[in-house]
Design a protein around this motif. Structure first.
Motif, mmCIF file in Angstrom:
data_model
loop_
_atom_site.group_PDB
_atom_site.id
_atom_site.type_symbol
_atom_site.label_atom_id
_atom_site.label_comp_id
_atom_site.label_asym_id
_atom_site.label_seq_id
_atom_site.Cartn_x
_atom_site.Cartn_y
_atom_site.Cartn_z
ATOM 1 N N ASP A 63 0.845 -1.183 0.000
ATOM 2 C CA ASP A 63 0.000 0.000 0.000
ATOM 3 C C ASP A 63 0.883 1.237 0.000
ATOM 4 N N LEU A 64 1.183 1.725 -1.187
ATOM 5 C CA LEU A 64 2.041 2.905 -1.286
ATOM 6 C C LEU A 64 1.354 4.137 -0.713
ATOM 7 N N GLN A 65 0.031 4.200 -0.816
ATOM 8 C CA GLN A 65 -0.683 5.350 -0.255
ATOM 9 C C GLN A 65 -0.445 5.448 1.243
ATOM 10 N N GLU A 66 -0.482 4.320 1.919
ATOM 11 C CA GLU A 66 -0.218 4.296 3.357
ATOM 12 C C GLU A 66 1.214 4.761 3.646
ATOM 13 N N ALA A 67 2.151 4.345 2.816
ATOM 14 C CA ALA A 67 3.543 4.762 2.991
ATOM 15 C C ALA A 67 3.682 6.271 2.813
ATOM 16 N N TYR A 68 3.036 6.820 1.776
ATOM 17 C CA TYR A 68 3.092 8.268 1.556
ATOM 18 C C TYR A 68 2.443 9.038 2.703
ATOM 19 N N GLU A 69 1.349 8.519 3.233
ATOM 20 C CA GLU A 69 0.683 9.168 4.367
ATOM 21 C C GLU A 69 1.608 9.203 5.586
ATOM 22 N N SER A 70 2.306 8.120 5.807
ATOM 23 C CA SER A 70 3.237 8.048 6.925
ATOM 24 C C SER A 70 4.356 9.079 6.773
ATOM 25 N N VAL A 71 4.880 9.194 5.568
ATOM 26 C CA VAL A 71 5.953 10.154 5.307
ATOM 27 C C VAL A 71 5.413 11.584 5.426
#
Length: 86
Positions: free
Chosen positions: A35-43
């Motif tokens: 889930d790249l969206q989750e990764a971007y949200e975390s960043v």
């Protein structure tokens, strides 16, 4: 999604501007999601929006065979590159 140490290591790479894209190897998706969206949200919670946008643009640039933007890395704490994994 991997482990606390891997997540902490990845966050440190991004915070010190030693990572230039957010990506996934995307294998074994039948039993492990990516889930790249989750990764971007975390960043996005840790970095300014301009840096997050640049990480995304770098991924597109790689796919299009273009040069990517590189930030000047910031100095790591005196513990060394892998010291935070302990």
């Amino acid at each position: 999604k991997l482990g606390k140490k891997v997540r902490k290591f990845s966050e440190s790479l991004i915070e010190h501007k030693l990572a230039h894209v957010i990506a996934s190897d995307a294998h074994h998706i039948d039993h492990r999601s990516f889930d790249l969206q989750e990764a971007y949200e975390s960043v996005r919670k840790r970095m300014d929006i301009a840096h997050v946008k640049q990480l995304s643009e770098n991924a597109y640039d790689i796919l299009n065979g273009e040069r990517i933007h590189l930030y000047e890395p910031t100095r790591l704490r005196s513990k060394g590159l892998f010291g935070f994994l302990k």
